[in-house]
Structure formats: C-alpha cells, structure tokens
Design a protein around this motif. Structure first.
Motif, PDB file in Angstrom:
ATOM      1  N   ASP A  13      20.496  30.753  64.015  1.00  0.00           N
ATOM      2  CA  ASP A  13      19.419  31.751  63.997  1.00  0.00           C
ATOM      3  C   ASP A  13      19.703  32.883  64.984  1.00  0.00           C
ATOM      4  OD1 ASP A  13      18.173  30.192  62.135  1.00  0.00           O
ATOM      5  OD2 ASP A  13      16.852  29.190  63.571  1.00  0.00           O
ATOM      6  N   LEU A  14      20.173  32.497  66.167  1.00  0.00           N
ATOM      7  CA  LEU A  14      20.483  33.530  67.160  1.00  0.00           C
ATOM      8  C   LEU A  14      21.634  34.419  66.695  1.00  0.00           C
ATOM      9  CD1 LEU A  14      20.173  31.452  70.457  1.00  0.00           C
ATOM     10  CD2 LEU A  14      18.580  33.169  69.593  1.00  0.00           C
ATOM     11  N   GLN A  15      22.618  33.806  66.001  1.00  0.00           N
ATOM     12  CA  GLN A  15      23.738  34.606  65.495  1.00  0.00           C
ATOM     13  C   GLN A  15      23.265  35.604  64.442  1.00  0.00           C
ATOM     14  OE1 GLN A  15      26.811  34.259  66.763  1.00  0.00           O
ATOM     15  NE2 GLN A  15      27.537  35.988  65.558  1.00  0.00           N
ATOM     16  N   GLU A  16      22.365  35.143  63.551  1.00  0.00           N
ATOM     17  CA  GLU A  16      21.819  36.056  62.548  1.00  0.00           C
ATOM     18  C   GLU A  16      21.028  37.184  63.204  1.00  0.00           C
ATOM     19  OE1 GLU A  16      19.546  33.685  59.923  1.00  0.00           O
ATOM     20  OE2 GLU A  16      21.290  32.767  58.922  1.00  0.00           O
ATOM     21  N   GLN A  17      20.231  36.823  64.220  1.00  0.00           N
ATOM     22  CA  GLN A  17      19.486  37.869  64.925  1.00  0.00           C
ATOM     23  C   GLN A  17      20.430  38.856  65.606  1.00  0.00           C
ATOM     24  OE1 GLN A  17      16.738  36.024  67.604  1.00  0.00           O
ATOM     25  NE2 GLN A  17      15.594  34.960  65.989  1.00  0.00           N
ATOM     26  N   LEU A  18      21.518  38.308  66.166  1.00  0.00           N
ATOM     27  CA  LEU A  18      22.490  39.191  66.817  1.00  0.00           C
ATOM     28  C   LEU A  18      23.141  40.137  65.808  1.00  0.00           C
ATOM     29  CD1 LEU A  18      24.131  40.006  69.307  1.00  0.00           C
ATOM     30  CD2 LEU A  18      25.728  38.150  68.776  1.00  0.00           C
ATOM     31  N   ASP A  19      23.510  39.599  64.633  1.00  0.00           N
ATOM     32  CA  ASP A  19      24.102  40.465  63.598  1.00  0.00           C
ATOM     33  C   ASP A  19      23.111  41.533  63.151  1.00  0.00           C
ATOM     34  OD1 ASP A  19      26.353  38.917  63.767  1.00  0.00           O
ATOM     35  OD2 ASP A  19      25.840  37.650  62.037  1.00  0.00           O
ATOM     36  N   SER A  20      21.847  41.115  62.973  1.00  0.00           N
ATOM     37  CA  SER A  20      20.833  42.085  62.565  1.00  0.00           C
ATOM     38  C   SER A  20      20.644  43.164  63.631  1.00  0.00           C
ATOM     39  CB  SER A  20      19.516  41.364  62.295  1.00  0.00           C
ATOM     40  OG  SER A  20      18.502  42.279  61.976  1.00  0.00           O
ATOM     41  N   LEU A  21      20.614  42.734  64.887  1.00  0.00           N
ATOM     42  CA  LEU A  21      20.462  43.712  65.969  1.00  0.00           C
ATOM     43  C   LEU A  21      21.671  44.638  66.057  1.00  0.00           C
ATOM     44  CD1 LEU A  21      18.908  41.449  68.746  1.00  0.00           C
ATOM     45  CD2 LEU A  21      17.760  43.245  67.446  1.00  0.00           C
ATOM     46  N   GLU A  27      22.954  51.596  63.077  1.00  0.00           N
ATOM     47  CA  GLU A  27      22.157  52.607  62.383  1.00  0.00           C
ATOM     48  C   GLU A  27      21.501  53.566  63.372  1.00  0.00           C
ATOM     49  OE1 GLU A  27      19.394  50.668  59.890  1.00  0.00           O
ATOM     50  OE2 GLU A  27      20.906  49.805  58.530  1.00  0.00           O
ATOM     51  N   VAL A  28      20.942  52.986  64.443  1.00  0.00           N
ATOM     52  CA  VAL A  28      20.290  53.842  65.445  1.00  0.00           C
ATOM     53  C   VAL A  28      21.311  54.756  66.111  1.00  0.00           C
ATOM     54  CG1 VAL A  28      19.061  53.809  67.640  1.00  0.00           C
ATOM     55  CG2 VAL A  28      18.400  52.225  65.837  1.00  0.00           C
ATOM     56  N   ARG A  29      22.518  54.199  66.356  1.00  0.00           N
ATOM     57  CA  ARG A  29      23.555  55.018  66.990  1.00  0.00           C
ATOM     58  C   ARG A  29      23.965  56.177  66.079  1.00  0.00           C
ATOM     59  NH1 ARG A  29      28.864  55.395  66.880  1.00  0.00           N
ATOM     60  NH2 ARG A  29      29.034  53.693  65.374  1.00  0.00           N
ATOM     61  N   LYS A  30      24.138  55.860  64.776  1.00  0.00           N
ATOM     62  CA  LYS A  30      24.493  56.926  63.837  1.00  0.00           C
ATOM     63  C   LYS A  30      23.379  57.967  63.746  1.00  0.00           C
ATOM     64  CE  LYS A  30      27.512  54.051  60.965  1.00  0.00           C
ATOM     65  NZ  LYS A  30      27.702  53.445  59.622  1.00  0.00           N
ATOM     66  N   GLU A  31      22.130  57.479  63.678  1.00  0.00           N
ATOM     67  CA  GLU A  31      21.015  58.422  63.633  1.00  0.00           C
ATOM     68  C   GLU A  31      20.968  59.267  64.902  1.00  0.00           C
ATOM     69  OE1 GLU A  31      17.496  56.226  62.967  1.00  0.00           O
ATOM     70  OE2 GLU A  31      17.994  55.669  60.887  1.00  0.00           O
ATOM     71  N   HIS A  32      21.272  58.624  66.031  1.00  0.00           N
ATOM     72  CA  HIS A  32      21.272  59.365  67.289  1.00  0.00           C
ATOM     73  C   HIS A  32      22.351  60.450  67.279  1.00  0.00           C
ATOM     74  CE1 HIS A  32      22.473  59.901  71.605  1.00  0.00           C
ATOM     75  NE2 HIS A  32      21.163  60.077  71.706  1.00  0.00           N
ATOM     76  N   GLU A  33      23.551  60.080  66.760  1.00  0.00           N
ATOM     77  CA  GLU A  33      24.610  61.086  66.673  1.00  0.00           C
ATOM     78  C   GLU A  33      24.210  62.223  65.737  1.00  0.00           C
ATOM     79  OE1 GLU A  33      28.055  59.012  65.479  1.00  0.00           O
ATOM     80  OE2 GLU A  33      28.401  58.034  67.427  1.00  0.00           O
TER      81      GLU A  33
END
Length: 643
Positions: free
Chosen positions: A255-263, A269-275
C-alpha cells in the motif's frame, strides 16, 4: 567327374542382446545352454554333409594293368619291310576304354543326383529347424517380457506396500504420541486430584515418599529437557516473525509503495505544470512589457478617443436616432455612420450632378456630358428600388450584363428621359451608404467588384434555411425549439463547424442558460427594417460566408505553395482544387476554373489536353477573381493518414 561341393548353411549368430526388448533381463545360464545345444546340432549336420560329399570318390574306375599294356603286346617285330602305325592303335585303345567306362559314367551321374537330392532334403530340414528355432526364440523372448512385466508389477506392489507401511508407521507413531500425551494428561489429572485431597486433609499423606521422590526426579528431568528445547527454539527461531505479521507487513508495504508511486506521478504532473506556469509567467511578463511599451507609444502618438455623444446634436433625429445608429458598432463603423449622415445631408443639398463623360473607364450607365438632376429620394425609396431591380434580374434569363440591365430597368421604370438622372442618383447613394447591406452589395455588383451570383446564391440559401425551419414547424405556429433550430442549421449547412453553428444560434437568440425546450419565433430571424437592414442572424450568415470563402481561398493558396506574384497554370489550379475539396463535381470545378482564368466555359480545355499548360495567370489575379465569385466548399476535406 567331381561332384559339386555342398554349400554349408551359414547361420547369422546375432547376439541376443540385439533382440532384447527395452527393459528385458535375460538369464545368462539359459542362453549358454541354448547355444551349446545349437552348436552340437550344427556339428552333426556338418559331418553328415562331408561324408555325403566324399562318397563319389569310391566309384572311380580301376583300369587293369593288362589293358594299359595292350599297345605293346603282340606288336609285329620291327623289320625292314614293316611300318608300325601308333595313331590308329591308340585311337582304338581309347575307344575301347571309353566303352568300358560308359556304365561307370551312368552310375556316377546317378550317384550325383542322389547326393543332390540328399543335400536338398538336408537343406529343407535345416530350414525347418531354423524356423522352429526362431519360433522358440520368439516364445522365449515373450516369456522373458512377461517375466519382466511381472517383476515390474511386483516392484510397484512392493513400492505401494512400502508406502502403506510408512503411512501405518506414521499413524502408529502418532497414536503412540497421542497415547503418551493422554497418559501424561491422566497422570496430571491424578496428581491434581491427589493434591486436592492433600489440600483438604493436610495431615494425611497418601503417597509413598520414595515414589514422590522418583516423580520429582522425573519431573525435574522433563523440566530440564523442556528448557533445553525451549532454548533451542529461541536460538533457532528468535528472529523469525509469524506469517500473519509478515503478510500484514507485506500488505502495508505494498500500500505504501502504491501511495509512493501515486505521489511521484502527482509530483511529476505538478512539476510539469509548475514549469509550464513559469514559462507562461515569463511569456506574460514579456507581453506585459510589450503592451506597456505599446501603450506608452500609443499614449504619446495617438489622439484621444472621440466623444461620440457629441454627434447626437448633429445627426438628424437627435439623441434617440444616434443611439439607434451607434448600437453595437465600433469606432470604425461609427465613422462610416457619421460620414453617411454627413454625405446624405450633402446629397440632399445638391440639385444636379456633373456628367462623367464618355471615357472607357466610365461605366456605360453613367456615360453622359452635362449635368443631370438629383432626384433626392429617401433611403427607403432607394432600397425598395434596388429590391425591385433584383427581383426582375432573378426572374429574367440574365443574358445581358448587369450594368446594361440596370440602365434598361431604369428606362422601363422612369422612362428614357429620367433614366440617366436616376442612374446618377442611385450610383451616388449606393456609393455613400456602406452600412446598408442592400446598397453595398448592389454597388459591388454594379461596379464589377462582385459577381451577381454571390447575391443570388445567398438569397437562395436563406430561402432554403427558412424552408427547413418551416418544415420543422409541424404546428405552423412560427415557433421552433432550440434543438429544432440546431437541426435545421446543420441540415442546411452540413459542412459548418460546431462553433459557427453555435454563433448562429446565439445570433438567433440562444443563450447558454437556455434549454433545448425553449421556443423561438424563427420568422423574426429573416425580417428587415424599412431601410432593408437585416437582423443580426442574417448578418452573421453573410459574415460566416465571407470568412469561409477566405479560408477556402487561403487553403488553395497553401496547396499551390506559390507567392502571389508567381504565375500558375490551369492544371495546377485544377489539381489543388480537387485536393482541398474532393467532393467538387466536374461542372462546379469548371465553373471555378472559368472564373479564375476569366475564360468562357465553352473555351475551357478538358483535363489532359496539351493546351492546358499554355493557360497561365498570376496567382493574385486568380484569387481576386475567385473572391469576386460564389465559391464555397462542396464537401469535407479528406483527412491525411496518420504517419
């Protein structure tokens, strides 16, 4: 005569190992005994054959010595008068000898035949024995296979019995352990009962001290052994976790690995949007600086925005009429309106127009020397007159040119004497009022800036749209829902984009807050005021037609990939038109080519003719001619295949 030697039968002593089937075990003592028996039989047969072959030698004829000496006995003595002939004597002797040996020869042949028969009989007997031996060998091999199968079956039974024995042994062990545990439980219960009895009567000891000492000793031994086992278990499995805890931890890790992948994905996405936002911010800053510079330049060089409210006192009709004229117009359009108002006042002040003469550049309906009277009609009168002219033009066969038709129409309406005065008056009015659709379109056709087919086709399109809406109005109430309006527009204009259909609906009164069930009076969409001005819906139709024509011609220019000053041939234009509009039929295509190259339809060469390459025109001229004509898309452009 020697008898032929008997042929010895040669037996292929093939090893039995080659005849053994896979997995067959042969007893060596049995094979040795069989081989010895065969050898004895073969040696006896060999001796018999040798004796039979040697028998004819005993029948050789023995010639008596007296016979051999015949030529010398009784011979006449040698003398001078006697000649001895040894050849005749020898021949006679040989003949006698042959006659004596004839019976022996016959007997020899008989013996030879007898020997051959014996040999054949012996061979047949040997063949039979060989076949019998082979059958016996096959039977023995089958017997061996059967024994091997029995052995395998017995081995499988032994394996099964061993397995059953092991299971029984395990069961007995389990039963023994269970018995021991049961005995231990019984002893424990008995000890507890005795302890309880001792506790109830502490003064009474029911057990022998020796027995108790032995029990205590055994208990201590069991405790020591149990302690050792416990220590061993702790040493071996001290760092081992239970499976349930391991599975829970593994699930938590997943579960933690899935959460990490999702994060991580969210972070990317946030980084690309920020750029992108940074880039947008930088471009916005550049645009802001550019707009600020332009604003300063405009503030420095441009004049201030005019106060259009000052025109209210100048325009006839006052404030109300000016507000009506200025509604929805930008500064450029307001300038045109103001110029029209000023020009209309000047026209009314003029009583005469100077004639333009008879020059080649003068339109035929304006060729006149001297002055002509200004009829001073109202704007409404001019619009009605132009509408009548259009109606008459549409009903006739359109054989004469439009300027000639216009002058003839004025002669029929006002007579030859006033026709020239009305021609000058209408010409000046149509040239002045650009904001009036009827006047501006009539002026463009009259001066050759636009083909009359454009106006006629537009009227036909509006009539077709009105017919579609009327057919959709099944109740004949003059009302349509917004959904029916959209369907009628898409049916009349199947190649319009959805955005332009949306614009037409908004011009007709649709709003984003409106529902599809809202009713609309569609007859209002085609009404005109007294000066011939259409409602916004029809104006939007005309604007979209002009925009679509510009886009169509721009696609044609891009397809030709030429500059405006370059020359283009007729085949290239034909090919480019078919590429951007594959649904063009031959007649429409030839019509476009005729208008672009300013050639009559009858003089237009067919596709593939040699003189096609000789027809050349500047691209700018061809596009201008098509801009003047009624050019529209006949079908969708084919999509290019994805690479």
């Amino acid at each position: 005569m020697d008898s032929p030697k008997p042929q010895r039968p040669s037996f292929a002593t093939t090893s039995r190992a080659h005849l053994r089937p896979l997995g067959v075990i042969v007893d060596d003592s049995f094979l040795t005994e069989t081989k010895n028996t065969q050898k004895r039989k073969l040696s006896q047969k060999r001796k018999t054959l040798l004796l039979a072959a040697a028998a004819p030698g005993h029948y050789q004829a023995k010639v008596p010595r007296a016979t051999r000496e015949l030529p010398t006995q009784g011979a006449p003595p040698a003398g001078p008068g006697y000649r001895f002939c040894p050849g005749a004597k020898a021949a006679a002797h040989q003949r006698e000898k042959i006659r004596a040996l004839e019976p022996l020869k016959a007997k020899l042949v008989t013996v030879n035949e007898d020997c051959n028969e014996r040999i054949l009989a012996m061979r047949a007997k040997e063949t039979y024995e060989i076949s019998m031996l082979k059958k016996e060998k096959m039977n023995l091999l089958k017997l061996i296979d059967k024994k091997n199968e029995e052995k395998i079956s017995l081995q499988s039974e032994v394996t099964k019995l061993r397995k059953n024995l092991a299971e029984e042994y395990l069961r007995y062990l389990s039963e023994r352990d269970a018995r021991k545990i049961l005995i231990a439980d019984l002893n424990e219960l008995r000890y507890q009962r005795e302890d309880m009895s001792l506790a109830q009567s502490p003064g009474v000891w029911g057990e022998d001290p020796v027995k108790l000492t032995m029990a205590l000793k055994m208990a201590r031994q069991d405790l020591t052994r149990t302690q050792m086992e416990l220590n061993t278990m702790q040493a071996n499995f001290g760092d081992v976790v239970p499976r349930r805890d391991f599975e829970m931890q593994e699930k938590t890790l997943k579960d933690l690995q899935e959460q990490l992948d999702s994060l991580r994905d969210d972070y990317e996405e946030v980084r690309k949007e920020h750029e992108m936002l940074l880039q947008l911010h930088m471009s916005t800053l550049k645009e802001r600086d550019q707009f600020y510079s332009e604003l300063q330049e405009i503030q420095r060089t441009s004049t201030p925005r005019p106060d259009w409210s000052k025109c209210e006192d100048v325009v006839a009709g006052g404030r109300d009429r000016w507000q009506m004229l200025a509604e929805g117009k930008n500064s450029d359009q307001l300038v045109d309106v103001l110029l029209e108002e000023i020009g209309e006042g000047l026209l009314r002040e003029k009583d005469f127009f100077p004639g333009l003469g008879y020059g080649e550049s003068i339109p035929p309906f304006l060729r006149f020397d001297g002055v002509v009277e200004n009829k001073k009609p109202t704007k409404k009168d001019v619009v009605n007159l132009l509408k009548d002219a259009w109606k008459e033009r549409i009903t006739e066969e359109q054989k004469e040119k439009f300027p000639d038709f216009f002058f003839n129409f004025l002669e029929r309406r006002f007579g030859p004497g006033d026709a020239m005065a009305w021609a000058y008056t209408i010409f000046e009015y149509t040239k002045l009022f650009h904001s009036s659709e009827v006047m501006s379109q009539f002026y463009a056709v009259l001066m050759g800036k636009r083909k009359e087919s454009v106006y006629i086709k537009q009227k036909e399109t509006i009539a077709q749209l009105l017919k579609e809406m009327t057919n959709a109005d099944s109740q004949n109430e003059g009302l349509l829902t917004m959904e029916q309006l959209s369907t009628a527009l898409k049916s009349t204009f199947p190649f319009k984009k959805d955005e332009r259909i949306q614009e037409l609906m908004e011009a007709g009164g649709w709003h984003p807050s409106s529902s599809n069930a809202d009713l609309l009076n569609y007859c209002v969409l085609f009404m005109e005021d007294e000066e011939g001005q259409s409602v916004p819906f029809v104006q939007k139709l005309w604007e979209q037609y002009m925009d679509e024509k510009d886009e169509y011609l721009q696609e044609l220019k891009q397809e030709l990939d030429l500059e405006l000053h370059d020359e283009v041939t007729l085949p290239k234009v034909r090919e480019a038109l078919m590429n951007i509009d594959p649904s063009l039929d031959k007649q429409t295509l030839n019509s476009y080519l005729s208008q672009a190259f300013q050639l009559p339809m009858t003089e237009l060469p067919e596709e593939g003719e040699e003189k096609e390459e000789g027809i050349v025109i500047r691209l700018q001229t061809a596009l201008e001619q098509l801009q003047m004509s009624d050019v529209r898309r006949m079908g969708p452009r084919e999509q290019e295949p994805a690479s």
